[in-house]
Design an enzyme around this catalytic site. Structure first.
Site, PDB file in Angstrom:
ATOM      1  N   PRO A 250       0.824  -1.206   0.000  1.00 48.09           N
ATOM      2  CA  PRO A 250       0.000   0.000   0.000  1.00 48.09           C
ATOM      3  C   PRO A 250       0.859   1.258   0.000  1.00 48.09           C
ATOM      4  O   PRO A 250       1.818   1.365   0.756  1.00 48.09           O
ATOM      5  CB  PRO A 250      -0.807  -0.121   1.297  1.00 48.09           C
ATOM      6  N   GLU A 251       0.522   2.182  -0.884  1.00 46.02           N
ATOM      7  CA  GLU A 251       1.227   3.456  -0.950  1.00 46.02           C
ATOM      8  C   GLU A 251       0.266   4.548  -0.484  1.00 46.02           C
ATOM      9  O   GLU A 251      -0.833   4.248  -0.010  1.00 46.02           O
ATOM     10  CB  GLU A 251       1.742   3.678  -2.374  1.00 46.02           C
TER      11      GLU A 251
ATOM     12  N   LYS B 131       2.616   7.247   4.489  1.00 48.48           N
ATOM     13  CA  LYS B 131       2.039   5.906   4.520  1.00 48.48           C
ATOM     14  C   LYS B 131       1.650   5.485   5.938  1.00 48.48           C
ATOM     15  O   LYS B 131       1.349   4.324   6.184  1.00 48.48           O
ATOM     16  CB  LYS B 131       3.025   4.900   3.927  1.00 48.48           C
TER      17      LYS B 131
ATOM     18  N   ARG C 264      14.036  -3.116  -6.630  1.00 44.82           N
ATOM     19  CA  ARG C 264      12.601  -3.029  -6.931  1.00 44.82           C
ATOM     20  C   ARG C 264      12.356  -3.194  -8.422  1.00 44.82           C
ATOM     21  O   ARG C 264      13.072  -2.639  -9.258  1.00 44.82           O
ATOM     22  CB  ARG C 264      12.037  -1.675  -6.476  1.00 44.82           C
TER      23      ARG C 264
END
Length: 469
Positions: free
Chosen positions: A2-3, A58, A264
């Site tokens: 989740p961002e 976040k 990433r």
């Protein structure tokens, strides 16, 4: 994971669903999720009412009567609202029981999430807590480009890694960094030290816009992050590059590639997001020798973008000539051509008229310059700009060179070149920024007051330094 948009969606949904609910019990099934003593954590929350839900970056912030709980979902944390009689399933690690028979359950496959109680309810005071205090400004709000640029331009790491660093800019995660860099036409592996101030402004602008749209869409529902509260994100329908490997770029149809940056998965268009060139501005005052330097660079095989040449090309366009006619009058247009000498006499003597012309032409010249930079495959690009600092073209550049000489040389050269007297030469010279000021703002200075051999030696030394970057 989740961002910011997903966390904001969770916050807004929870606020709608559990606001004013009273906690009657807390069950902690995985102690590592809770920071500090478990009994203190439970005792602090039992009997408390949820008064507000806030967010920064976040982080979720549950505000109670006399304390708050800071919660970070990390990779796969989710909150589920369930009946208290529902079976406790695997990976439900913290359960909050309410007096109305419902429960809020924290689910985390990897157990990376964290919860911590603070004895504060004021948001500004909560922001002084260690994990929040270190965070940079939120990417979904306006950020001062000067401060952001100062943070990144000396960092020799890929720009994607820098944007994922929450202490520099807060709220961007893997998905949205890919999207922001695509819209900014910046390769994710480009060194942050090579990002120009102009590009820094693009990053901030696109970050704010992308996150704003994603929040409105309820976030992005892909892979490890899915909705847990009955809200499914829709922003995945608007993704340009992320997860789109081997699909055509929406701009140029080149196939999207995938690589890894900082561990990433990273998606980008190899055509729209070329490896970052080094951009060097060349300036000076009138008749100091910019053209001498530019011509030598061309002779050596380097690309030089001549903004005077771009201006001349633009002023041959019929629509632009019409705009100039509207600004200054038809007497400055003869046979559908700009009377440069007559307009020059006007703008060199009148600062208001000069600013009027610059305010009209400079954005057009800058737009053309940016297009040439983006279409180039050269690793070094020089931009010849007489008004480099005055017009803020230096924001496009990584380094700036000022070509300098003595005032007497300037006057002599200008009188000879333009067939004018000393008084007229001084008017032209004084219409530009003082040469000493330009020298102070530049990274390199070339003294063009002696023979050409001396001038070219200085240029070659600068090139050697730039080639070593």
């Amino acid at each position: 994971m989740p961002e910011l948009p997903e966390v904001e969606t969770v916050r807004a949904t929870l606020e709608h669903q559990i606001l004013n609910f009273k906690i009657i019990d807390v069950k902690v099934l995985c102690p590592r999720i809770v920071s500090g003593d478990i009994d203190s954590f439970r005792n602090k929350l039992i009997g408390k009412k949820i008064c507000k839900l806030q967010r920064y970056g976040k982080y979720l912030i549950f505000v109670f009567d006399d304390c708050s709980m800071i919660s970070h979902l990390r990779m796969e944390g989710k909150y589920f609202l369930k009946d208290q009689n529902d079976e406790i399933i695997k990976h439900e690690h913290v359960i909050f029981y309410f007096d109305n028979g419902l429960t809020l359950r924290y689910h985390d496959t990897r157990k990376f999430g964290i919860m911590r109680i603070v004895n504060k309810t004021d948001f500004n005071e909560i922001m002084k807590e260690p994990e929040l205090k270190k965070l940079g400004p939120e990417a979904n709000h306006p950020i001062d480009v000067d401060l952001f640029y100062q943070k990144i331009h000396k960092l020799h790491k890929p720009i994607k890694e820098i944007l994922l660093d929450q202490t520099i800019i807060c709220g961007l995660g893997n998905i949205y960094v890919d999207e922001v860099l695509f819209l900014s036409r910046i390769n994710p592996v480009s060194s942050a030290s090579l990002i120009t101030k102009y590009e820094a402004s693009l990053i901030l602008k696109n970050s704010e816009e992308v996150l704003g749209l994603a929040v409105k869409a309820g976030g992005t529902t892909i892979r490890s992050y899915t909705s847990s509260l009955g809200v499914t994100g829709r922003f995945q329908l608007n993704l340009n590059v992320h997860t789109k490997v081997d699909e055509p770029c929406p701009n140029c149809n080149t196939l999207i590639k995938k690589t890894r940056v900082g561990g990433r998965g990273t998606y980008y268009c190899p055509n729209c997001q070329k490896i970052h060139p080094l951009i060097i501005g060349i300036t000076g005052s009138i008749s100091t020798g910019k053209s001498t330097i530019s011509n030598k660079l061309i002779e050596l095989g380097y690309q030089v973008i001549d903004t005077d040449k771009i201006a001349n090309e633009l002023t041959k366009d019929r629509k632009i000539l019409e705009n100039i006619k509207d600004l200054f009058g038809s007497e400055y247009i003869n046979n559908n051509e700009l009377d440069r000498k007559k307009l020059g006499q006007l703008i060199f003597k009148n600062i208001e008229e000069r600013n009027k012309l610059n305010n009209f032409l400079h954005p057009l010249i800058k737009e053309r310059t940016i297009k040439e930079i983006r279409n180039s495959d050269n690793h070094l690009i020089f931009i010849d700009v007489p008004l480099l600092f005055e017009s803020k073209f230096n924001e496009l550049c990584n380094y700036n060179i000022c070509v300098s000489t003595s005032l007497s040389n300037q006057i002599e050269r200008l009188m000879k070149r333009d067939h004018i007297n000393k008084e007229e030469a001084l008017i032209k010279i004084n219409s530009q920024m003082n040469l000493k000021e330009k020298e102070k703002l530049s990274d390199f200075i070339i003294d063009n007051s002696q023979d050409l051999c001396y001038t070219y030696t200085q240029l070659q030394n600068i090139i050697s330094k730039l080639e070593g970057e």
